[in-house]
Design a protein around this motif. Structure first.
Motif, PDB file in Angstrom:
ATOM      1  N   GLY A  10       0.835  -1.189   0.000  1.00  0.00           N
ATOM      2  CA  GLY A  10       0.000   0.000   0.000  1.00  0.00           C
ATOM      3  C   GLY A  10       0.868   1.236   0.000  1.00  0.00           C
ATOM      4  O   GLY A  10       2.087   1.171   0.198  1.00  0.00           O
ATOM      5  N   PRO A  11       0.245   2.387  -0.232  1.00  0.00           N
ATOM      6  CA  PRO A  11       0.995   3.631  -0.311  1.00  0.00           C
ATOM      7  C   PRO A  11       1.472   4.104   1.064  1.00  0.00           C
ATOM      8  O   PRO A  11       1.036   3.578   2.091  1.00  0.00           O
ATOM      9  N   PRO A  12       2.341   5.114   1.077  1.00  0.00           N
ATOM     10  CA  PRO A  12       2.725   5.712   2.357  1.00  0.00           C
ATOM     11  C   PRO A  12       1.471   6.163   3.105  1.00  0.00           C
ATOM     12  O   PRO A  12       0.540   6.708   2.512  1.00  0.00           O
ATOM     13  N   GLY A  13       1.434   5.895   4.401  1.00  0.00           N
ATOM     14  CA  GLY A  13       0.301   6.315   5.205  1.00  0.00           C
ATOM     15  C   GLY A  13      -0.855   5.333   5.228  1.00  0.00           C
ATOM     16  O   GLY A  13      -1.883   5.595   5.840  1.00  0.00           O
ATOM     17  N   SER A  14      -0.696   4.175   4.595  1.00  0.00           N
ATOM     18  CA  SER A  14      -1.794   3.201   4.588  1.00  0.00           C
ATOM     19  C   SER A  14      -1.822   2.369   5.866  1.00  0.00           C
ATOM     20  O   SER A  14      -2.815   1.695   6.139  1.00  0.00           O
ATOM     21  N   GLY A  15      -0.750   2.401   6.630  1.00  0.00           N
ATOM     22  CA  GLY A  15      -0.721   1.682   7.907  1.00  0.00           C
ATOM     23  C   GLY A  15       0.011   0.361   7.876  1.00  0.00           C
ATOM     24  O   GLY A  15      -0.192  -0.484   8.744  1.00  0.00           O
ATOM     25  N   LYS A  16       0.888   0.160   6.899  1.00  0.00           N
ATOM     26  CA  LYS A  16       1.558  -1.138   6.764  1.00  0.00           C
ATOM     27  C   LYS A  16       2.331  -1.520   8.024  1.00  0.00           C
ATOM     28  O   LYS A  16       2.258  -2.666   8.459  1.00  0.00           O
ATOM     29  N   ASP A  33       9.822  -5.317   8.081  1.00  0.00           N
ATOM     30  CA  ASP A  33       9.534  -4.204   7.176  1.00  0.00           C
ATOM     31  C   ASP A  33      10.740  -4.044   6.252  1.00  0.00           C
ATOM     32  O   ASP A  33      11.857  -3.849   6.721  1.00  0.00           O
ATOM     33  N   THR A  34      10.513  -4.150   4.944  1.00  0.00           N
ATOM     34  CA  THR A  34      11.651  -4.074   4.015  1.00  0.00           C
ATOM     35  C   THR A  34      12.306  -2.694   4.008  1.00  0.00           C
ATOM     36  O   THR A  34      13.489  -2.593   3.699  1.00  0.00           O
ATOM     37  N   ASP A  35      11.572  -1.637   4.367  1.00  0.00           N
ATOM     38  CA  ASP A  35      12.209  -0.318   4.465  1.00  0.00           C
ATOM     39  C   ASP A  35      13.287  -0.347   5.558  1.00  0.00           C
ATOM     40  O   ASP A  35      14.377   0.209   5.382  1.00  0.00           O
ATOM     41  N   ALA A  36      12.989  -1.003   6.670  1.00  0.00           N
ATOM     42  CA  ALA A  36      13.976  -1.125   7.755  1.00  0.00           C
ATOM     43  C   ALA A  36      15.170  -1.961   7.288  1.00  0.00           C
ATOM     44  O   ALA A  36      16.322  -1.659   7.632  1.00  0.00           O
ATOM     45  N   ASP A  37      14.904  -2.997   6.491  1.00  0.00           N
ATOM     46  CA  ASP A  37      15.993  -3.825   5.953  1.00  0.00           C
ATOM     47  C   ASP A  37      16.904  -2.999   5.041  1.00  0.00           C
ATOM     48  O   ASP A  37      18.131  -3.140   5.084  1.00  0.00           O
ATOM     49  N   VAL A  38      16.303  -2.139   4.216  1.00  0.00           N
ATOM     50  CA  VAL A  38      17.087  -1.278   3.318  1.00  0.00           C
ATOM     51  C   VAL A  38      17.947  -0.326   4.136  1.00  0.00           C
ATOM     52  O   VAL A  38      19.141  -0.156   3.852  1.00  0.00           O
ATOM     53  N   GLU A  39      17.364   0.270   5.164  1.00  0.00           N
ATOM     54  CA  GLU A  39      18.130   1.196   6.008  1.00  0.00           C
ATOM     55  C   GLU A  39      19.286   0.476   6.702  1.00  0.00           C
ATOM     56  O   GLU A  39      20.389   1.022   6.804  1.00  0.00           O
ATOM     57  N   LEU A  79       5.946  -4.270   2.761  1.00  0.00           N
ATOM     58  CA  LEU A  79       6.818  -3.753   1.712  1.00  0.00           C
ATOM     59  C   LEU A  79       6.713  -2.239   1.657  1.00  0.00           C
ATOM     60  O   LEU A  79       5.647  -1.676   1.900  1.00  0.00           O
ATOM     61  N   GLY A  80       7.814  -1.591   1.290  1.00  0.00           N
ATOM     62  CA  GLY A  80       7.785  -0.152   1.074  1.00  0.00           C
ATOM     63  C   GLY A  80       6.758   0.168  -0.004  1.00  0.00           C
ATOM     64  O   GLY A  80       6.492  -0.659  -0.887  1.00  0.00           O
ATOM     65  N   GLY A  81       6.178   1.359   0.072  1.00  0.00           N
ATOM     66  CA  GLY A  81       5.106   1.742  -0.842  1.00  0.00           C
ATOM     67  C   GLY A  81       5.416   1.572  -2.315  1.00  0.00           C
ATOM     68  O   GLY A  81       4.556   1.187  -3.102  1.00  0.00           O
TER      69      GLY A  81
END
Length: 171
Positions: A10-16, A33-39, A79-81
């Motif tokens: 979902g998009p940013p702000g969807s509550g993933k 959270d894949t965003d955390a994995d990327v960071e 997943l990231g948006g």
């Protein structure tokens, strides 16, 4: 081969992240959270990756993070948006339990905050967010086995609906 019980898109702000953490707790599994994995892989925040290395580098790190998480993680995966933009990621999601957390622009703006550190929303954030949501909508809808609306709802209600929509094997 292990695989996530459920993948949230979902998009940013969807509550993933919020829904993902609560759903993982309800299922008794880990949240990732894949965003955390990327960071973690880049050893810096996503905003800095965009500034220092560019969006292309970020997307390459993101594809690798998603691929690894889909192969290794057995819990709830967010997943990231923009991760779904990659054809490779779309292919990898086939056969997974994918839930699209749908959010309207006004709720997304409230949740994201217009002064946030989200790199793709830097200039005219509301307009950029609307454009991103419109561009990605057909992909989210095509990839998802289940769509759950999140506007104006408590996280507990959303988690209950997502849980109820899961196939028996995922519960």
């Amino acid at each position: 081969m292990s695989r996530p019980r459920v993948v949230l898109i979902g998009p940013p702000g969807s509550g993933k992240t919020t829904i993902g953490e609560a759903l993982a707790e309800r299922l008794g599994v880990a949240f990732r959270d894949t965003d955390a994995d990327v960071e973690a892989a880049a050893a810096k925040p996503i905003g800095e990756i965009f500034i220092d290395d560019g969006e292309e580098r970020f997307r390459a790190l993101e594809r690798a993070a998603v691929s690894a998480a889909l192969a290794e993680h057995e819990g709830v995966l967010a997943l990231g948006g923009g991760a779904v933009l990659a054809a490779e990621t779309q292919d990898l999601l086939a056969g997974h339990t994918v839930v699209y957390l749908q959010v309207g622009l006004s709720d997304a703006v409230k949740r994201v905050g217009l002064a946030s550190a989200r790199p793709l929303l830097v200039l005219n954030p509301r307009s950029r967010l609307r454009k991103l949501m419109e561009e990605r909508l057909p992909i989210y809808e095509r990839l998802a086995g289940v769509t759950v609306a999140t506007d104006g709802r408590d996280p507990e209600d959303i988690v209950a609906e997502v849980f109820a929509s899961l196939p028996e094997a995922a519960q």
